[in-house]
Every structure is written in structure tokens, then in C-alpha cells.
Write a protein that holds these residues in place. Structure first.
Motif, PDB file in Angstrom:
ATOM      1  N   ARG A 402      35.256  22.672  23.686  1.00 28.99           N
ATOM      2  CA  ARG A 402      35.263  22.725  25.135  1.00 28.99           C
ATOM      3  C   ARG A 402      35.157  23.889  25.999  1.00 28.99           C
ATOM      4  NH1 ARG A 402      40.144  20.153  24.835  1.00 28.99           N
ATOM      5  NH2 ARG A 402      41.210  21.725  26.521  1.00 28.99           N
ATOM      6  N   ALA A 403      35.347  24.999  25.182  1.00 26.54           N
ATOM      7  CA  ALA A 403      35.090  26.333  25.803  1.00 26.54           C
ATOM      8  C   ALA A 403      33.878  27.254  25.697  1.00 26.54           C
ATOM      9  CB  ALA A 403      36.386  27.407  25.402  1.00 26.54           C
ATOM     10  N   ARG A 404      33.591  25.740  24.509  1.00 30.83           N
ATOM     11  CA  ARG A 404      31.176  26.652  24.850  1.00 30.83           C
ATOM     12  C   ARG A 404      30.904  26.381  26.031  1.00 30.83           C
ATOM     13  NH1 ARG A 404      32.514  24.305  19.211  1.00 30.83           N
ATOM     14  NH2 ARG A 404      32.232  26.176  17.404  1.00 30.83           N
ATOM     15  N   GLY A 407      30.060  28.917  29.779  1.00 33.35           N
ATOM     16  CA  GLY A 407      29.380  30.247  30.042  1.00 33.35           C
ATOM     17  C   GLY A 407      28.779  30.135  28.685  1.00 33.35           C
ATOM     18  N   ARG A 408      28.192  31.244  28.868  1.00 29.84           N
ATOM     19  CA  ARG A 408      26.801  32.060  27.899  1.00 29.84           C
ATOM     20  C   ARG A 408      27.418  32.443  26.808  1.00 29.84           C
ATOM     21  NH1 ARG A 408      24.798  37.625  26.899  1.00 29.84           N
ATOM     22  NH2 ARG A 408      25.390  37.725  28.608  1.00 29.84           N
ATOM     23  N   ILE A 409      27.021  31.826  25.862  1.00 28.98           N
ATOM     24  CA  ILE A 409      27.805  31.817  24.539  1.00 28.98           C
ATOM     25  C   ILE A 409      26.981  33.682  23.672  1.00 28.98           C
ATOM     26  CG2 ILE A 409      27.742  31.305  22.003  1.00 28.98           C
ATOM     27  CD1 ILE A 409      28.218  28.668  22.989  1.00 28.98           C
ATOM     28  N   ILE A 429      31.253  34.781  31.096  1.00 33.08           N
ATOM     29  CA  ILE A 429      31.434  34.354  32.535  1.00 33.08           C
ATOM     30  C   ILE A 429      29.986  34.559  33.206  1.00 33.08           C
ATOM     31  CG2 ILE A 429      32.702  33.212  33.811  1.00 33.08           C
ATOM     32  CD1 ILE A 429      33.536  32.053  30.834  1.00 33.08           C
ATOM     33  N   GLU A 430      29.518  33.619  33.762  1.00 35.43           N
ATOM     34  CA  GLU A 430      28.106  34.374  34.344  1.00 35.43           C
ATOM     35  C   GLU A 430      28.408  33.964  35.918  1.00 35.43           C
ATOM     36  OE1 GLU A 430      24.880  33.144  31.378  1.00 35.43           O
ATOM     37  OE2 GLU A 430      24.462  35.269  31.652  1.00 35.43           O
ATOM     38  N   ASP A 431      28.919  33.157  36.008  1.00 38.67           N
ATOM     39  CA  ASP A 431      29.499  32.257  37.540  1.00 38.67           C
ATOM     40  C   ASP A 431      30.253  32.856  38.393  1.00 38.67           C
ATOM     41  OD1 ASP A 431      31.468  30.137  37.036  1.00 38.67           O
ATOM     42  OD2 ASP A 431      30.219  29.407  36.329  1.00 38.67           O
ATOM     43  N   ALA A 432      31.094  33.125  39.235  1.00 33.79           N
ATOM     44  CA  ALA A 432      32.633  32.930  40.203  1.00 33.79           C
ATOM     45  C   ALA A 432      33.388  31.656  40.098  1.00 33.79           C
ATOM     46  CB  ALA A 432      31.894  33.919  41.431  1.00 33.79           C
ATOM     47  N   ASN A 433      32.828  31.087  39.223  1.00 33.87           N
ATOM     48  CA  ASN A 433      34.454  30.128  39.313  1.00 33.87           C
ATOM     49  C   ASN A 433      35.126  30.469  38.891  1.00 33.87           C
ATOM     50  OD1 ASN A 433      35.564  28.353  39.162  1.00 33.87           O
ATOM     51  ND2 ASN A 433      34.369  26.334  38.462  1.00 33.87           N
ATOM     52  N   GLN A 434      36.202  31.168  38.818  1.00 34.87           N
ATOM     53  CA  GLN A 434      37.628  31.473  38.544  1.00 34.87           C
ATOM     54  C   GLN A 434      38.425  30.772  37.687  1.00 34.87           C
ATOM     55  OE1 GLN A 434      39.820  34.585  39.612  1.00 34.87           O
ATOM     56  NE2 GLN A 434      38.709  35.778  41.016  1.00 34.87           N
ATOM     57  N   ALA A 435      38.072  29.263  38.177  1.00 35.40           N
ATOM     58  CA  ALA A 435      38.504  28.251  37.931  1.00 35.40           C
ATOM     59  C   ALA A 435      38.683  27.741  36.165  1.00 35.40           C
ATOM     60  CB  ALA A 435      38.704  27.195  38.322  1.00 35.40           C
ATOM     61  N   ALA A 446      37.537  34.031  24.177  1.00 37.31           N
ATOM     62  CA  ALA A 446      37.321  34.678  24.465  1.00 37.31           C
ATOM     63  C   ALA A 446      36.709  34.710  25.278  1.00 37.31           C
ATOM     64  CB  ALA A 446      37.286  36.293  23.136  1.00 37.31           C
ATOM     65  N   PHE A 447      36.766  35.385  26.233  1.00 36.05           N
ATOM     66  CA  PHE A 447      35.794  35.343  28.203  1.00 36.05           C
ATOM     67  C   PHE A 447      35.971  36.931  28.125  1.00 36.05           C
ATOM     68  CE2 PHE A 447      38.285  31.782  28.635  1.00 36.05           C
ATOM     69  CZ  PHE A 447      37.201  31.295  28.325  1.00 36.05           C
ATOM     70  N   ILE A 448      34.181  37.494  27.822  1.00 38.12           N
ATOM     71  CA  ILE A 448      33.804  38.803  28.658  1.00 38.12           C
ATOM     72  C   ILE A 448      33.649  38.488  30.206  1.00 38.12           C
ATOM     73  CG2 ILE A 448      32.022  40.540  28.668  1.00 38.12           C
ATOM     74  CD1 ILE A 448      32.067  39.878  25.673  1.00 38.12           C
ATOM     75  N   VAL A 449      34.181  38.818  31.072  1.00 37.74           N
ATOM     76  CA  VAL A 449      34.338  38.453  32.870  1.00 37.74           C
ATOM     77  C   VAL A 449      33.522  39.258  33.500  1.00 37.74           C
ATOM     78  CG1 VAL A 449      35.213  38.105  34.418  1.00 37.74           C
ATOM     79  CG2 VAL A 449      36.025  36.897  32.752  1.00 37.74           C
ATOM     80  N   PRO A 450      32.272  39.798  33.927  1.00 38.35           N
ATOM     81  CA  PRO A 450      32.097  40.711  34.961  1.00 38.35           C
ATOM     82  C   PRO A 450      32.349  40.965  36.226  1.00 38.35           C
ATOM     83  CG  PRO A 450      30.284  38.582  35.144  1.00 38.35           C
ATOM     84  CD  PRO A 450      31.669  38.407  34.500  1.00 38.35           C
ATOM     85  N   VAL A 451      32.603  42.312  36.633  1.00 37.99           N
ATOM     86  CA  VAL A 451      33.309  42.662  37.533  1.00 37.99           C
ATOM     87  C   VAL A 451      32.932  43.545  37.878  1.00 37.99           C
ATOM     88  CG1 VAL A 451      35.733  41.907  36.773  1.00 37.99           C
ATOM     89  CG2 VAL A 451      35.121  43.669  36.489  1.00 37.99           C
ATOM     90  N   ALA A 452      32.953  43.927  39.864  1.00 38.94           N
ATOM     91  CA  ALA A 452      32.449  44.858  40.918  1.00 38.94           C
ATOM     92  C   ALA A 452      32.592  46.363  39.436  1.00 38.94           C
ATOM     93  CB  ALA A 452      32.735  44.661  41.951  1.00 38.94           C
ATOM     94  N   ASP A 453      33.560  46.477  39.810  1.00 40.00           N
ATOM     95  CA  ASP A 453      34.231  48.362  38.879  1.00 40.00           C
ATOM     96  C   ASP A 453      34.708  47.849  38.771  1.00 40.00           C
ATOM     97  OD1 ASP A 453      36.054  47.656  41.412  1.00 40.00           O
ATOM     98  OD2 ASP A 453      34.445  49.562  42.955  1.00 40.00           O
ATOM     99  N   ALA A 454      36.268  48.749  37.968  1.00 38.63           N
ATOM    100  CA  ALA A 454      36.785  49.403  37.765  1.00 38.63           C
ATOM    101  C   ALA A 454      37.780  48.200  38.157  1.00 38.63           C
ATOM    102  CB  ALA A 454      37.656  50.347  36.700  1.00 38.63           C
TER     103      ALA A 454
END
Length: 550
Positions: A402-404, A407-409, A429-435, A446-454
Motif C-alpha cells: 500500500r505504501a508504494r 509518493g514517488r518510489i 512525498i511530493e504533496d502536502a497531504n500529511q495524512a 521510509a518516507f523522505i519529506v521535503p520541507v521549507a528549511d531545517a
């Protein structure tokens, strides 16, 4: 009764000192070597395990109304072991009958017996290595360590912590109050340690001994009989534990039913009946948050200590050892296929990239660095199997599938050897849907999540810990002021933080006598192994007093 406390006095005193010093101390050797356990330990342990296969597990004198057992090793072996099964009512009655004699012992007597049990368990570490391997799916080296010596370390830690709490105050005193009109008022006062009652330990499949031993031995040491309820797929390690405990109790001339085994099977579970029984006054539980919430809601008569689900995070803000960072994270993601309560899941990386010792790395380069490190680590199939082990529960494979779709694998999970093995899946993860990713996805995910900054990464990761729960968090950074900010944020979220791990220490690891495992301060669990609160409420101090004759 043998004086077990005197027999183990040096070990007990060393353990007590270690509990307060919080430095490195390991009473039981973690390396499965003949150098430490003797030349015969390895072959004898394997032979003893093999002798259990397909047999009726012997627990002399244990309540029995029938036989239950359907464990199948994640490695493919049908264990075919059956265990004595009894109704909750029969187990409760047996424990209550044993309770008075166990409660009447002094703290020193109970602690000595508990330490004797643990030292005997240590001598069986190779048997436990195979038993844990073939019920959890861990590779043997990890099964030996986590199921044997490391679990025994945690047991001893709980025992001496309980002992210190029971003996913290004087057990008797002469109370003398001056009296201006005559002789002083004098009383003799005595305080007795009174156990709370029956204790229930509910085990999990992935770490049946490591997670169960602290509650089991904390309750025993403080005078409470214990009913051990294993996961139906991981009975053997705890059945072996119960057998050793009962052997020591019998040798001491005490009722063996101070420690009992409660087994069941899917569709005929007895856990809820045990949890809600008024005689059960202490419950230790490791498992899902859903059932943990049910236990807490339906056992008002009991003190409940839980370790539940959480979302562990890593924030990557900068690195002065990019290669070491990626390798360290890769191992943490891969170890036991992510089936550890301490394994990281969400990795927060600034969208604009980070500064490293190799120059500036873009978001994609950081993500690729981690994925490539996983590939290097698991490039050799034999090594990969030793690191990842197998998947304990088929539901984990379904969850991975299901996790596949979240987002982008970046790196797909692949089987290592057979359908019950899986390397880490890494999804960007390429969208803002935190759910999609703020709930626990137990397993090699594992999910790699882009954020605005540290700072945004620190805020998001600490918020997840506060609201969803977390047992571990990790930070990679070179800015001391930002590191201090992160320490404050994760402390407020009550999650233990590791900073800049690049060597052979990993965020997954928790060391007895030094690390307090789980804080009890966020939804990942309400207890900590093993602090004062974990042991002190398992007994009461009750006073009797009378005037002292002149």
C-alpha cells in the motif's frame, strides 16, 4: 531456601551502581562466542532448540485444560510445539493461591530469586537465540543479542531499580516527640512492602523477551505473581522463560504458580478476559495503539504500562560526514526490515538542499545518497539477509504494498530470499497531504519529506512526536544554535534525540543501564524502561505502629 541474594550480591551491587551512573555497563556478554559461553554452548543450544520442535512443551505442575500451539517460523519452519492451556479463571485462581507466600518474602529474598532466574536464562542464551529467530524472523545474531543478553540486561535493570525503591526508606523507626508535661511520646513504627496484586504481561511478536522482561521482573521483584501472555506467534521464548522461573521457584520451596503462562490462538483469544479481571492489578503491554487504548479504557482496576506505536523521524539539516550519515541511516532503515519500535520512518530534508563536507547537496542528491547507501549495504544477499532478517507478519508485506502508492518510489522494496523477506522501500512525498505519512507504517517503509528549511523540518518532526508519538528522533546538523533549538523542541515532545550518528551506534539501539527506553511523555507509550515510575507503583508501603514501652 538457598540464599540467592548472597550468591549474587556482587552482581546486584554492580547493577545498582550502573543504574545511577548511566554509563556503559553490560553484565551479560552479547557476542555469541565460545570464549564467553563455552565450547559446548552453541551446539548444545541448537540441539536443545531442535529437541523442542514437534513436541509437547513441558511445564511440570502448570494448570492445563488442553494443548495449544501453531507457531510457524517466518524462516519457513513449522515449529509444531504445543503448550499447556488453561482458562483465565484457572490461571487467576492459581496465581492468587501462590500470592501470599511470594508476598511474604523479604525484598532481598525476592530479588535474589529474580537474579538467579536471570543468570540461568543467560546460560540458555543460545537456545533463546534460536527460539527468538524462529518466532520473530530476526537473523540469528540479532535474535541472540536482543532475545538473550540484551533482554537479560533489561531484566536485571528492572530488578535492581525495584529493589532500590523498596529499600529507599527505613523499614522501622523509633518516633519520639518531646512532651513539656512529662516523658516524651514514643512510638515504634514499622513499614511493610505490600504488593499490588496479580500482574499480567502481554508480549509482542517482534521482541518477545526484550519488551516483556522489564515488566515481568519488576512485578516479580516487588512481590506480585505474574501471568505471562505471549503473542500466539511467539510463545516459545516466553514459555522457556516461564519454565526457568518455575524451576527456580520450586528449588526455593515456593509455589511455582508465582509465574504462569497464558496461551491462546487466533479466534479464541483470552487476553481481554485477563485484562478485565478484577484480580489483575498491573498490566504491561507492548503492541498496537488501538489495542493499547482498549486496555487502558477497560482495565480501571489496574495500573497499565504501555509501549505503543509511534512515528520516528530524522531531520537532515547539514552534515560534516555525508557518506557516514547516509550509511548510518541506511543501516537503521534496513535492520530487521524496519520492524523495530525505534526504527526511523520519516526523513525531513530541506527542499533547497543542505551543506555537507562534500559541498552543497540538493534534495534529490540527499535522497539518492540514502537510497544508494541502502543498495551498497544490501548488495551481498547473504549480508542482506543477516541485516534484514525476515518479515514477522504477512500483514507487513500488505502494508508495504500500500505504501508504494503514497509518493514517488525512489527505491523499491525487493525480496532478498523468499516471499517473507523485504528490503527497505523509500518513497519521496511530493504533496502536502500529511495524512499520507504521519501515521506509523510499521515495517521496511521510509518516507523522505521535503520541507521549507531545517527549522521547518524540526518543527514538523517534533509535532509528529507530540501528536502521534515517537520513541526515537535523529538530527544531522552542524549549526550549534539550531541543534540547541532542536534539543528543546524534541524535549518538549518527550522523545529521545540522537545527533549526528555516523559510526556503529544507531538510532535503533537502546542500551540498558544507560538509555531510558521510551519516555512515557507522548502517545508512543505511557511508561519508560526503566525509571522510578515504572517500578514504584507496583507495591505499597503500609505502616503499623504502637507505643514504645518505657
Amino acid at each position: 531456601m538457598p540464599d540467592y541474594f548472597a550468591r549474587h550480591r556482587d552482581l546486584i551491587e554492580a547493577a545498582r551502581a550502573a543504574v545511577y551512573a548511566r554509563g556503559y555497563w553490560a553484565p551479560f556478554q552479547e557476542i555469541p562466542s565460545a570464549k564467553f559461553y563455552g565450547e559446548a554452548a552453541k551446539p548444545d543450544g541448537e540441539a536443545a532448540f531442535n529437541a523442542l520442535i514437534g513436541q509437547a512443551f513441558a511445564l511440570p505442575g502448570h494448570p492445563e485444560e488442553g494443548r495449544i500451539g501453531s507457531e510457524v517460523s517466518p524462516w519457513g519452519k513449522d515449529l509444531g510445539i504445543t503448550y499447556p492451556a488453561a482458562s483465565p479463571e484457572q490461571l487467576i485462581a492459581a496465581a492468587r493461591a501462590a500470592q501470599p507466600q511470594w508476598a511474604a518474602l523479604s525484598p532481598e529474598q525476592r530479588v535474589g530469586i529474580c537474579v538467579e532466574i536471570v543468570t540461568r536464562l543467560n546460560r540458555l542464551s543460545f537456545v533463546f537465540g534460536h527460539a527468538v529467530m524462529h518466532t520473530t524472523g530476526q537473523a540469528f545474531p540479532m535474535a541472540f543479542q536482543a532475545g538473550g543478553p540484551h533482554a537479560q540486561d533489561r531484566a536485571l535493570e528492572a530488578i535492581v531499580s525495584a529493589y532500590d525503591e523498596m529499600t529507599r526508606y527505613a523499614s522501622s523507626a523509633i518516633w519520639e516527640k518531646p512532651n513539656d508535661k512529662g516523658d516524651p511520646i514514643r512510638l515504634e513504627k514499622h513499614w511493610r512492602i505490600v504488593p499490588r496484586g496479580l500482574s499480567l504481561v502481554i508480549g509482542c511478536q517482534t521482541f518477545p523477551t526484550w519488551n516483556s522482561y522489564p515488566g515481568l521482573f519488576a512485578s516479580l521483584a516487588t512481590g506480585n505473581p505474574v501471568i505471562v501472555k505471549p503473542h500466539p506467534n511467539a510463545i516459545l521464548p516466553l514459555a522457556l522463560t516461564v519454565r526457568v522461573a518455575r524451576e527456580v521457584l520450586a528449588e526455593a520451596g515456593l509455589p511455582q504458580d508465582v509465574v504462569l503462562l497464558a496461551v491462546d490462538e487466533p479466534g479464541k483469544e483470552i487476553t481481554r478476559d485477563l485484562v478485565t479481571n478484577p484480580a489483575v492489578r498491573i498490566i504491561d503491554y507492548t503492541g498496537s495503539s488501538a489495542f493499547g487504548a482498549w486496555v487502558r479504557a477497560n482495565a480501571p482496576q489496574a495500573d497499565v504500562y504501555t509501549e505503543e506505536a509511534g512515528v520516528n523521524t530524522i531531520v537532515i539539516a547539514a552534515s560534516d560526514n555525508f557518506k557516514g550519515m547516509c550509511s548510518n541511516i541506511a543501516f537503521s532503515l534496513s535492520l530487521y526490515s524496519g520492524q523495530m519500535c525505534t526504527a526511523p520512518q520519516n526523513i525531513y530534508v530541506p527542499q533547497a538542499g543542505i551543506e555537507t563536507d562534500e559541498g552543497r547537496k540538493s534534495f534529490d542528491e540527499v535522497a539518492e545518497g540514502i537510497a544508494s547507501a541502502v543498495d551498497r549495504l544490501l548488495g551481498d544477499p547473504a549480508r542482506a539477509l543477516g541485516v534484514c532478517g525476515t518479515v514477522a507478519n504477512p500483514a507487513t508485506i500488505e502494508r508495504l504494498n500500500r505504501a508504494r502508492g503514497l509518493g514517488r518510489i525512489l527505491r523499491d522494496s525487493t525480496a532478498i530470499e523468499g516471499e517473507r523477506t523485504a528490503s527497505p522501500l523509500i518513497v519521496v512525498i511530493e504533496d502536502a497531504n500529511q495524512a499520507n505519512y504521519i501515521d506509523e507504517w510499521f515495517g521496511p517503509i521510509a518516507f523522505i519529506v521535503p520541507v521549507a528549511d531545517a527549522e521547518d523540518g524540526i518543527a514538523k518532526a517534533s509535532a509528529v512526536a507530540s501528536h502521534k508519538g515517537a520513541i526515537t528522533a535523529a538530527l544531522y546538523d552542524t549549526d550549534e544554535q539550531r541543534i540547541e533549538t532542536a534539543i528543546d523542541a524534541f524535549s518538549q515532545a518527550a522523545v529521545n534525540l540522537s545527533i549526528n550518528l555516523t559510526g556503529n551506534i544507531f538510532v535503533n539501539q537502546s542500551a540498558a543501564f544507560s538509555d531510558f527506553h521510551v519516555t512515557g511523555g507522548n502517545p508512543a507509550g505511557n511508561a519508560s524502561l526503566t525509571d522510578t515510575a515504572f517500578v514504584a507503583n507496583r507495591f505499597r508501603r503500609v505502616m503499623w505502629r504502637r507505643p514504645l514501652k518505657q
